[in-house]
Design an enzyme around this catalytic site. Structure first.
Site, short mmCIF file in Angstrom:
data_model
loop_
_atom_site.label_atom_id
_atom_site.label_comp_id
_atom_site.label_asym_id
_atom_site.label_seq_id
_atom_site.Cartn_x
_atom_site.Cartn_y
_atom_site.Cartn_z
N PRO A 2 0.84 -1.21 0.00
CA PRO A 2 0.00 0.00 0.00
C PRO A 2 0.88 1.26 0.00
O PRO A 2 1.74 1.41 0.84
CB PRO A 2 -0.79 -0.10 1.31
N GLU A 3 0.66 2.11 -0.96
CA GLU A 3 1.38 3.38 -1.04
C GLU A 3 0.45 4.50 -0.60
O GLU A 3 -0.71 4.25 -0.28
CB GLU A 3 1.87 3.60 -2.49
N HIS A 90 -5.42 -14.36 9.27
CA HIS A 90 -4.86 -13.03 9.02
C HIS A 90 -5.81 -11.88 9.38
O HIS A 90 -5.45 -10.73 9.21
CB HIS A 90 -4.37 -12.84 7.57
#
Ligand SMILES: [Zn+2]
Length: 270
Positions: A2-3, A90
């Protein structure tokens, strides 16, 4: 990974569901993230969200007293579930609201962070030395020019340094340097004020387009509405080694700079 655009998109996705809502319970199934999830996160229970912000790639979820700092790491995602499903592998943390909605934090690689802050969030050690936001008025040609004098570091590493400016990841650094016509290995201290003007405009443009298109690289995000959150952005040089430059037709080159793959046009970038 993720940016900045993905984090901004996440913020925009979760904000309408959390703002002013009260937290009933915080369920931590697995505290083993980049740093252990502190027991203090349960202090969030009974409190309302008063503001949600992004700083670099950190999400700052401010409550009436204290707040949560979340980082998505390499593979983290947040989902809003109106009717929470059975947690899967997760799904490490649930923030359950009084109204029955659940914000679920999933992170297969567990490089993300989920932290509690008692006081002023901006003063937190992870945040206080961060450079300006690339889309803010503080981020100007003059600023970069002054910061870069006497710096021999490659311009690409310089703009990817979070103390200089936050949120310019590897893809966006390659793309913006191409748009500004600057060779990624040029010494930061040898770029003129005028060329920094072009670079600032390019960084803003490439991030802005990515935010509008919903980011480029995050695979695991399912947005609040349950639809795919992101669309692939058209990239000019990134991952195009050997392909023709869209501007001049020369083959795009790939080179490792600062341990990251960099893509550039040897003819258009000086
Ligand atoms: Zn070219």
């Amino acid at each position: 990974m993720p940016e900045l655009p993905e984090v901004e998109t996440t913020l925009r996705g979760i904000e309408p569901h959390l703002l002013n809502q009260r937290i009933a319970r915080v369920v931590v199934r697995d505290p083993r993230l980049r740093w252990p999830v502190p027991d203090e996160v349960t202090r969030a229970e009974g409190q309302r969200f008063v503001s949600l912000q992004r700083r670099g790639k950190y999400l700052l979820l401010k409550l009436q007293q204290g707040g949560l700092i979340i980082h998505l790491g390499m593979s983290g995602s947040l989902r809003i579930l109106k009717h929470p499903l059975t947690p899967q592998k997760h799904d490490h943390i649930d923030v359950e609201l009084e109204n029955g909605t659940c914000m679920r934090f999933n992170d297969p690689r567990r490089f993300g962070a989920f932290l509690w802050v008692d006081g002023n969030m901006a003063a937190h050690e992870l945040l206080r030395s961060l450079g300006p936001e690339p889309l803010s008025a503080e981020f100007t040609a003059d600023y970069l020019y002054k910061q870069s004098r006497d710096r021999r570091v490659a311009i690409k590493n310089f703009i990817m340094n979070g103390h200089v400016v936050v949120g310019v990841g590897n893809i966006y650094a390659s793309e913006s340097l191409f748009m500004a016509g600057i060779h990624p290995q040029r010494a930061a201290g040898r770029v003129s004020r005028q060329r920094y003007g072009g670079l600032v405009a390019a960084i803003r443009d490439v991030l802005d387009r990515a935010i509008r298109q919903g980011g480029t690289t995050l695979r695991d995000f399912v947005n609040s509405e349950g639809a795919p959150g992101y669309f692939a952005q058209e990239l000019l040089v990134y991952d195009r080694a050997g392909s023709d430059c869209f501007q001049c037709g020369a083959p795009i080159r790939q080179k490792v700079i600062g341990q990251r793959s960099s893509y550039y046009c040897p003819a258009c970038q000086r």
